[in-house]
Design a protein around this motif. Structure first.
Motif: not given
Length: 304
Positions: A285-304
């Motif tokens: 399994i691979e997780v792709h942090l991109e697009g709209g969710f990538g922005e949300v993830f970066t905001r909620l988890f800044p250390g990513s």
């Protein structure tokens, strides 16, 4: 270790038509499908990537091959999985006489239902369907006493797509989970064979289950098989553990349960779905942090 590897047999080549499987496993799949179809009263001609009945209807084997190739599916479960798959396909194609009634008599039993797009038989029976999530098709289904039958194009044209779809959504809104659990911030809802399809009314499901009406970060959601819906409302850094939990549970449920829909996790926002997880060539399994969710993830988890 060198001693143990010295006499190792070369890996069996993959099948050309069904590359998810080796040559011998692909042939076993074809044999099982032929047998299941025969038990159901259908004599079929078996080709490399599909089977064809006496009426010329073709049933693709690709989706079933991908299902059986999953690492968590043991060989001993193949016959049961194939039998269930064939039964559902035939029920979809040969809908019962219950469709030949006034439209009003169908509406209370009509649901929108999700199907794995690659597992449906080839043909032009369901051109009215739409891709609700990447790789997942939304069709209309009629709830019967002992089974569910899928509306084909002719039946939809007779009774009216807009009217049937409105009824299908209304009936999904009345679905309630029989069981609910929470693990690592993930809500796990289990219910009827339409439970996963309630993702089509996700905002209302979230409001009813956890009382959240404001969803600025969207919702992570998974529909591994027809009886289960998983979701997590991202709020903070807990999204990391929730996503890991959902990815593992979605893949496991898809691989092992009856009625698989999708092994992936999706991000929902305002009615649109973005696929978050993917499987590489080895099934990891691979997780792709991109697009709209990538922005949300970066905001909620800044250390990513």
């Amino acid at each position: 270790m060198g001693l143990f590897n010295r006499n190792r047999q070369p890996a069996e080549p993959t099948d050309e038509a069904l590359p998810e499987l080796t040559v011998s496993k692909a042939q076993r799949l074809r044999d099982l499908v032929r047998g299941s179809m025969a038990v159901a009263g259908y004599e079929v001609t078996v080709y490399a990537g599909h089977v064809e009945d006496a009426d010329g209807r073709q049933f693709g084997l690709g989706g079933l091959a991908r299902r059986l190739a999953a690492p968590r599916v043991p060989d001993k479960k193949w016959p049961t999985i194939v039998d269930d798959h064939v039964r559902r396909l035939l029920a979809s194609v040969d809908g019962p006489d219950e469709f030949d009634v006034p439209t009003d008599d169908l509406l209370e039993r009509t649901y929108l239902r999700l199907y794995e797009a690659g597992a449906l038989p080839s043909g032009n029976w369901w051109t009215y369907g739409r891709e609700a999530l990447p790789g997942v098709l939304e069709l209309l289904a009629l709830d019967l006493p002992d089974s569910v039958a899928t509306f084909n194009d002719e039946q939809v044209a007779k009774h009216g797509l807009d009217r049937l779809r409105t009824a299908g959504l209304a009936n999904l809104r009345r679905e309630e989970a029989d069981e609910r659990a929470t693990h690592e911030g993930v809500e796990i809802l289990v219910g009827s064979m339409f439970m996963a399809s309630t993702v089509l009314v996700l905002r209302e499901i979230v409001l009813r289950t956890t009382g959240e009406a404001h969803l600025p970060n969207g919702v992570l959601v998974a529909v591994p098989f027809r009886h289960q819906l998983l979701y997590h409302v991202p709020r903070d850094g807990g999204v990391v553990e929730a996503l890991n939990t959902m990815a593992g549970n979605a893949a496991a449920g898809y691989d092992t349960e009856v009625g698989p829909i999708s092994p992936h996790v999706y991000w929902w926002q305002d009615g649109h779905f973005q696929q978050i997880t993917h499987r590489d060539s080895d099934g990891r399994i691979e997780v792709h942090l991109e697009g709209g969710f990538g922005e949300v993830f970066t905001r909620l988890f800044p250390g990513s």
